[in-house]
Every structure is written in structure tokens, then in C-alpha cells.
Write an enzyme that holds these catalytic residues in place. Structure first.
Site, PDB file in Angstrom:
ATOM      1  N   GLU A  63       0.807  -1.218   0.000  1.00  0.00           N
ATOM      2  CA  GLU A  63       0.000   0.000   0.000  1.00  0.00           C
ATOM      3  C   GLU A  63       0.847   1.279   0.000  1.00  0.00           C
ATOM      4  OE1 GLU A  63      -4.007  -1.701   2.231  1.00  0.00           O
ATOM      5  OE2 GLU A  63      -2.598  -0.476   3.373  1.00  0.00           O
ATOM      6  N   GLU A  86      -6.293  -7.972  -0.791  1.00  0.00           N
ATOM      7  CA  GLU A  86      -6.862  -7.972   0.556  1.00  0.00           C
ATOM      8  C   GLU A  86      -8.365  -7.730   0.472  1.00  0.00           C
ATOM      9  OE1 GLU A  86      -5.177  -5.323   3.427  1.00  0.00           O
ATOM     10  OE2 GLU A  86      -3.108  -5.703   2.800  1.00  0.00           O
TER      11      GLU A  86
END
Length: 688
Positions: A153, A319
Site C-alpha cells: 500500500e 486484501e
């Protein structure tokens, strides 16, 4: 062909953190038993494990990670191995403080949290290269390794002296001379002219915070620095393991209730070019009180489709949660059936995986209550575990869908530069810009009708589409205008709107009226843009119906376009609001006002019919039942998903075969609350 392409079926699993449980070998043994029961075939490991991998500088411990590979190999499972740069070890922050970020007010951060490293730091880059090389050399030939998960991320920015110097170099490389820089940034405003490159600092509330061109370039610079750091990270991986693809997980963001969009802080359009496969972290807010479930599903579908569109090939959901998240003010659990439905939505829109954060729930700290396959009770009898287990069994029934593509004839144009400039600019209504929300309003009309859309950047090919939708394209580069001209001249249909073509690539207002290429395409010249106050509305007459306007009314002069709709009140009563212009072989529409979803639906009806865009499998679309299709060489796979709390009736043009129930399906069926069907038919419309 890379290792990931050789995997049969979908990746099912997710983030696994055995490094948090090394003192509990009984728990580690139990993990693999429960993974087998829940049909988990993939683990993502090492994301934040640098402190375990290198507990002291130059001292390494890979034994626990070796064990993960051994256990996954014994199960014919797959490992996604992360590089650990997202959370450096504490000793590094202490010994080499330059690796810690500096914020916009000049404060250097200490160790803590994650993703607070400096992308410019030579020391950090060297340390990242060292650990990545060791991981690649140790595990590159391991049969379980199928993918590199690079960092985690990526986000944020640094204002340290190293980054300030990189910023000066970036700006100097772009503009060459101070005169060109001053011209691009309109520096003569407020006496901002530069006399030496050393005067150049990043935008900050302590200094320059109102220079729009600077702010736009800073966004570009941060994207470039992030991509450069990523490219540095993957060098040893590509060198040692050229057959293992690399990715990093992109993100979506929810800035306030009712909004769900791809992350806009980084230019993912440019970033995507450095990835072998797109992956992203999907966390929509199901079961909220501010919108119906189908509305949440539509926004989630939009994000899926935007990430699909970056490469127009299957992506990965890196995710998601089987239950709830932990960062909201109120963290709702998924109701029965929603995990299966929302996960199949991922597959329907082009994902070849459903991966979770996390497999085992953490015992402490900020993510201890984030949803997981294995909860704190360590039970295989929990509702969440059984939901994952059922979904894993279902995935095994649709193995043949993996790798299937999409066929799309409608595109929505999203430009990161334009979005940055739109949100930064002064004037008009600051809270009511809502550029992406307007795109989603157009997208929703097609999603409700089961017509698939790509969400593309201005750098991509327009020619493969019949309809291109580009409302609120505030910043349009010269090359983009030429591409739009060519698209329409060659027979394409283009839709645009107010707030388009207002500034150039430096976020300077276009002088001498609307750019001529746009006037030629649309046959109009926009004039004044009226900003409406909250609760203030006027009206447009279109196709013998009247529609209410909100937020913005564009006043325009028609040159040679046809007028389809007029304003019916305020000082611009009787003037054009909706136009159509034949340009070359194609048609360009301009929508001058912000109008309701009802107008959007009515407006596109004729366009959909004339371009024959209707879904050829669905007899009559149901706005709360989404139908999305993936294709391989021989078959079409129609995902039918009920995003409502009631049983729904769905009508199809042809019978088909449900892969989940292994039964033939007639032309008219009922689908349960949160129900899913995956209907298979031959490309020539005969069953297998």
C-alpha cells in the site's frame, strides 16, 4: 509464461503472519489444518516481517519463513512473498535517522506505524535492495513461490532535505529555465517569481500553498518518486526471478459517507505500467445506513472495473475481509451470504483471486479486531469460518473461469491530473466538485442495465470503444484533445459536460475561450458556469420532460450543434442545456447542467439503443441484480448477483448451465437474497 499463469484455479487465502506466533508452535500447526478445511491454497507472507527477518543489522533469521514454504509445498499450495519495506526494523530508524520521513512542517518522525520511510534515502534504498536480494536468492527457485508482493500500500510523501533536492531536480529537468517555470506556475501572482533554483521548496502551509501549478506538479513528483522507489525495489527480484511476476497492492478510499473510489493520491495509471499484474485491497462498507446495498455494490464494481481497466487483463484482490474491518467509527460484520456475494463480485469483474487480511486474527495492537478467517476462538465452527469454507468449495467448482477476460464497448475517462487540478482549483463550489462521484453516476446507469464499462485514462486507446463518457474533464492536454477528435471523427460517440476543458496541463485557465478542438468536436462554446447554492435548483426541459438541476448550470453558445434540451428558468431561461453535434462519422453530446440519475437514464436510452449496447443475455435488467460476464475462447460465464435483501426474478434470453449447482437454468429464475449464479454457455449459445 510466468509462474502465476501456470496456477490452475483461483488464489484463495491471504495475509498470514506466523512471525507473530513463533512462541506458539501449536497455533502454527493448527493454522494449516484450518487452512485445509477452509480450502485456502495461498498465503501472503512477510509483509511487515523485516524485524523478524533481520532482527539486528546483518543478522538474518529465515528459519520460520522456510517452514512456511515447506508446509505450503507439502500441500501443493502457493506463496505470495512480500518485500518488507512497508515496515522497517526499529534498529534501522535508530541508527540511520535519515530513513524516517519529514512532514510538511519540517518535523522528522521517529520510528512507528508503517509506511513512513523516505523514498529518497540512499541508505534505505541500499537496505531494501539487500533484503530483497536475499529473499530472491533464497526463495526464487522454490516451487511454491508464484508472486512477489512488493512492499504494501504505497502512499505518503516526504519533505526532508533529500526529497527537497529531488524535487528541485525534478522541476528543473521539466522546465529547464526559471523563466519557463515562472510562466507555467504563473509566479508573477503575489510576487512569486524565482531568481535561483535554490529558492524552490515543496508546497506547504508554511510557505507556498496557493500555487496551483506547483501543487499539481508536486502530485506528479510524489507519484514519480513512489514509482521510482518501487522500480528500485524490484531490480533484484527481476534479476534473480524473471519468471515470478511482481505487483504491489493499490488501494481504494472512502473520504466520507457514501464515497468509495480508487486512491487518488498516486497516479495509478502511470504506476500500473510497472506492474506485471494489478492487485488491490477491497474494503467496501457493506450494510451501512446511508445507501441501499445495491448502491454500495455499484461503487465497488466501479473500483473493480477501474483496476481491471489499467491493464485490461485479470487482476488480483490482494486484501479483503471475510467479516469486518477495524478502522471505521462503526465496524459492521458482514451478514450471512454477503461474504460469498461480495467475493464473487470480485471474480465477476475480473479478479483471479480472493485474498484476505487476515488468515489468523492478531492478538494485539491496531488490527487485533480486524476480520480474519481464524478468529480469536480458534474455531472451525464460527459463522465466518464456515462462510470462507463454503466460498472456497465454490471456487473449486469454477476453476475453468480463471483467466477469462471481459469484452467492453463503453469507457469512462478518468484522468489523475485532471482530478488533482479540479479538486485544487479555486472558485465555484468547493464541496460540490465531486468529479469521481459524477463519473459513478454515469457508470451506475450502465451497471443497472448490465452493460459493462471500462474506466480508462487519457493515455489509453479510445478506438476500441463505441461510447466514451468524459464528463468534468477539467484539465485536457493537447494530445488528449487530438485523440478525442480522432475518436469522434472515426465514428465514436462522445459524452462530456460542464467543468471540461477549463485549464491546460499546468492548471492555467485557457485564454481566448474554450479550446478550438473542443469547439469543433461539440459545436458549442461554453460561456458562464453558474454555481448553485445548497438547496438551490433550476430546471431543464429534455424530451418533453422537465428535470431539476443541482450545483452547476453551464451557459453556452451554440455554433453548429443541435439543441436537445433547454433551461426553463433563471436568467438563462430558453438557452441551450443539452446539445448534440455530428462530427465526422461520429457524434458528440454535451450536458451543461448537473442533473439527476433519472435524467442520466433517460439521456442514455437512445444512445444505448442506437449503438446496440444492451446486454445480449439478459431479457430485462433488474437494477439490484448485477450480471457481469467473463469470456474464454469457447464459453461465456455470466455472474448473476442479487444485491438486495429480497428474492428477485431474473429473465434471460437463453437457457444456460449453473456451475455452482451443476443444473440447467431456464430463461426465467428466482435468485435468493444475496444469491449468486454463475451461468455458462457456449460462445455459439449452445450448452456444453
Amino acid at each position: 509464461m510466468n509462474k502465476l499463469e501456470l496456477v490452475k484455479g483461483f488464489l484463495h487465502g491471504g495475509d498470514y503472519n506466523p512471525d507473530q506466533w513463533l512462541k506458539r508452535p501449536d497455533i502454527l500447526d493448527r493454522d494449516y489444518q484450518l487452512m485445509d478445511q477452509s480450502k485456502i491454497n495461498t498465503v501472503t507472507v512477510g509483509v511487515f516481517a523485516w524485524g523478524r527477518l533481520e532482527p539486528e543489522e546483518g543478522v538474518y533469521d529465515f528459519a520460520w519463513l522456510d517452514d512456511v514454504f515447506d508446509k505450503m509445498n507439502s500441500r501443493n499450495g502457493h506463496v505470495i512473498l512480500a518485500t518488507p519495506s512497508g515496515a522497517r526494523p526499529r534498529w534501522m530508524s535508530q541508527k540511520y535517522p535519515e530513513v524516517n520521513r519529514v512532514d510538511s512542517e519540517g518535523r522528522r518522525h521517529t520510528h512507528g506505524f508503517r509506511h513512513n520511510h523516505c523514498y529518497s534515502s540512499p541508505i534505505y534504498r541500499r537496505k531494501v535492495h539487500e533484503i530483497n536480494m536475499r529473499l530472491a536468492e533464497r526463495y526464487g527457485d522454490n516451487s511454491a513461490l508464484v508472486l512477489w508482493h512488493v512492499s504494501n500500500e504505497y502512499s505518503g510523501e516526504c519533505y526532508c532535505p533529500l526529497c527537497q533536492q529531488k524535487w528541485r531536480e525534478w522541476v528543473q529537468h521539466k522546465y529547464k529555465t526559471l523563466e519557463a517555470l515562472d510562466d507555467a506556475w504563473c509566479s508573477s501572482v503575489w510576487s512569486g517569481l524565482y531568481s535561483d533554483w535554490s529558492q524552490l521548496l515543496p508546497p506547504s502551509l508554511l510557505g507556498d500553498s496557493k500555487v496551483h501549478g506547483m501543487d499539481l506538479d508536486w502530485h506528479r513528483f510524489v507519484s514519480d518518486m513512489t514509482i521510482d522507489f518501487y522500480q528500485h525495489e524490484i531490480q533484484p527480484l527481476k534479476k534473480v526471478t524473471p519468471n515470478i511476476p511482481v505487483t504491489t497492492n493499490f488501494m481504494a478510499e472512502s473520504l466520507k459517507e457514501g464515497q468509495y473510489t480508487p486512491l487518488t493520491g498516486l497516479d495509478y495509471g502511470r504506476f500500473a505500467k510497472s506492474l506485471d499484474i494489478i492487485s488491490w485491497d477491497s474494503y467496501p462498507s457493506w450494510h451501512n445506513r446511508y445507501e441501499i446495498t445495491a448502491e454500495t455494490a455499484m461503487k465497488t464494481a466501479y473500483v473493480h472495473d477501474q483496476f481491471w481497466s489499467l491493464k485490461q487483463q485479470p487482476f488480483l484482490v490482494m486484501e479483503s475481509t471475510p467479516s469486518c474491518v477495524n478502522w471505521g467509527q462503526y465496524n459492521k460484520a458482514k451478514q450471512p451470504g454477503m461474504h460469498r456475494l461480495s467475493s464473487f463480485q470480485q471474480i465477476a469483474h475480473g479478479s483471479d483471486s480472493t485474498l484476505y487480511f487476515q488468515i489468523r486474527q492478531a492478538q494485539g495492537n491496531s488490527e487485533k479486531y480486524h476480520g480474519a478467517v481464524i478468529g480469536h476462538d480458534d474455531s472451525s465452527d464460527s459463522r465466518v469460518f464456515k462462510d470462507v469454507q463454503q466460498y472456497g468449495q465454490d471456487l473449486e467448482k469454477i476453476v475453468e473461469v480463471k483467466g477469462a477476460i471481459k469484452r467492453v464497448r463503453v469507457a469512462i475517462l478518468f484522468d489523475w491530473d485532471s482530478n488533482w487540478a479540479l479538486n485544487r482549483g479555486g472558485g465555484f463550489g468547493r464541496p460540490t466538485r465531486l468529479g469521481i462521484q459524477v463519473l459513478q453516476k454515469h457508470y451506475a446507469n450502465f451497471w443497472h442495465k448490465d452493460i459493462e464499462c471500462n474506466v480508462i485514462t487519457s493515455d489509453m486507446d479510445f478506438s476500441q470503444y463505441d461510447l466514451l463518457i468524459a464528463p468534468m474533464l477539467y484539465l485536457i492536454r493537447q494530445d488528449t484533445m487530438k485523440k478525442l477528435q480522432k475518436f469522434v471523427q472515426s465514428g465514436g460517440t462522445l459524452v462530456s459536460s460542464y467543468f471540461s476543458g477549463m485549464v491546460d496541463s499546468n492548471d492555467r485557465v485557457n485564454l481566448d475561450g474554450w479550446p478550438k478542438p473542443l469547439q469543433d468536436i461539440f459545436g458549442i462554446e461554453p460561456k458562464e458556469l453558474d454555481t448553485l447554492l445548497p438547496g438551490e435548483h433550476y430546471h431543464v426541459s429534455f424530451n418533453q420532460k422537465e428535470y431539476e438541476t443541482t450545483d452547476y448550470d453551464q451557459i453556452m453558445k451554440v455554433k453548429n450543434a443541435s439543441v436537445l434540451g433547454y433551461y426553463t428558468d433563471n436568467f438563462y431561461v430558453g438557452t441551450p442545456a443539452i446539445t448534440r453535434h455530428q462530427y465526422g462519422k461520429g457524434t458528440a453530446y454535451y450536458i451543461g447542467a448537473r442533473l439527476s440519475a433519472e435524467f442520466i437514464e433517460d439521456f442514455y436510452d437512445d444512445i444505448i439503443q442506437s449503438l446496440n449496447l444492451d446486454n445480449s443475455f439478459v431479457e430485462l435488467s433488474n437494477p439490484v441484480v448485477s450480471v457481469q460476464t467473463r469470456y474464454n475462447e469457447d464459453y461465456a460465464y455470466h455472474f448473476v448477483m442479487n444485491f438486495s435483501e429480497q428474492v428477485q426474478m431474473v429473465n434471460f434470453r437463453r437457457p444456460s448451465f449453473d456451475l455452482l449447482t451443476q443444473r440447467e437454468v431456464t430463461k426465467s429464475v428466482q435468485i435468493d437474497r444475496y444469491g449468486v449464479m454463475i451461468l455458462k454457455e457456449r460462445q455459439n449459445n449452445t450448452l456444453h
